[in-house]
Design a protein around this motif. Sequence first.
Motif, short mmCIF file in Angstrom:
data_model
loop_
_atom_site.label_atom_id
_atom_site.label_comp_id
_atom_site.label_asym_id
_atom_site.label_seq_id
_atom_site.Cartn_x
_atom_site.Cartn_y
_atom_site.Cartn_z
N ASP A 84 51.15 -38.11 20.27
CA ASP A 84 50.42 -37.96 19.01
C ASP A 84 49.33 -36.90 19.16
O ASP A 84 49.12 -36.10 18.24
N ASP A 85 48.64 -36.89 20.31
CA ASP A 85 47.61 -35.88 20.55
C ASP A 85 48.23 -34.49 20.65
O ASP A 85 47.67 -33.51 20.15
N LYS A 86 49.40 -34.40 21.28
CA LYS A 86 50.09 -33.10 21.37
C LYS A 86 50.47 -32.61 19.97
O LYS A 86 50.26 -31.44 19.64
N ASP A 87 51.00 -33.50 19.16
CA ASP A 87 51.37 -33.14 17.79
C ASP A 87 50.15 -32.72 16.98
O ASP A 87 50.20 -31.76 16.21
N LEU A 88 49.04 -33.44 17.16
CA LEU A 88 47.80 -33.12 16.47
C LEU A 88 47.30 -31.73 16.87
O LEU A 88 46.89 -30.93 16.02
N MET A 89 47.36 -31.43 18.17
CA MET A 89 46.95 -30.11 18.67
C MET A 89 47.80 -29.02 18.04
O MET A 89 47.28 -28.01 17.56
N ARG A 90 49.10 -29.22 18.05
CA ARG A 90 50.01 -28.19 17.53
C ARG A 90 49.86 -28.01 16.02
O ARG A 90 49.91 -26.90 15.52
N ASP B 169 50.88 -23.98 15.09
CA ASP B 169 51.96 -23.46 15.91
C ASP B 169 52.71 -24.63 16.55
O ASP B 169 52.16 -25.32 17.40
N PRO B 170 53.96 -24.86 16.14
CA PRO B 170 54.70 -26.01 16.68
C PRO B 170 55.03 -25.91 18.16
O PRO B 170 55.49 -26.87 18.76
N THR B 171 54.76 -24.75 18.77
CA THR B 171 55.04 -24.58 20.20
C THR B 171 53.77 -24.30 21.00
O THR B 171 53.85 -23.90 22.16
N ASP C 24 42.85 -20.27 21.29
CA ASP C 24 43.43 -20.56 22.60
C ASP C 24 42.64 -19.86 23.69
O ASP C 24 41.56 -19.32 23.44
N ILE C 25 43.19 -19.83 24.89
CA ILE C 25 42.49 -19.22 26.03
C ILE C 25 42.25 -17.73 25.83
O ILE C 25 41.20 -17.20 26.21
N ASN C 26 43.19 -17.04 25.20
CA ASN C 26 43.01 -15.60 24.98
C ASN C 26 41.85 -15.33 24.03
O ASN C 26 41.03 -14.44 24.27
#
Length: 91
Positions: A44-50, A55-57, A72-74
Amino acid sequence: MPVKVFFTSVSGSTQTKKNQDRIFSILSAKKIPFQTVDISQSSDDKDLMRQGAGDPTALPPQIFNGDVYCGDINAFDNAIEMEQLEDFLKL
């Protein structure tokens, strides 16, 4: 709202680990309070992040201020280089 860093505690990539550690180190050194969210513990946290990153990936680390996506990091590295970290973090 606190800065939130979505990360993973389980990664085969040393670059991902280094990027996460860099973010944690810089935020700590600048005394910017932040919360970590380990996406390897909850899909669920991964889905929330995406979803938040649009970005779904999207891969960790991803940075948010509350529910507002920062980048993101960049984007984080670019903000450091341009001395605009506070603006990037929406502080």
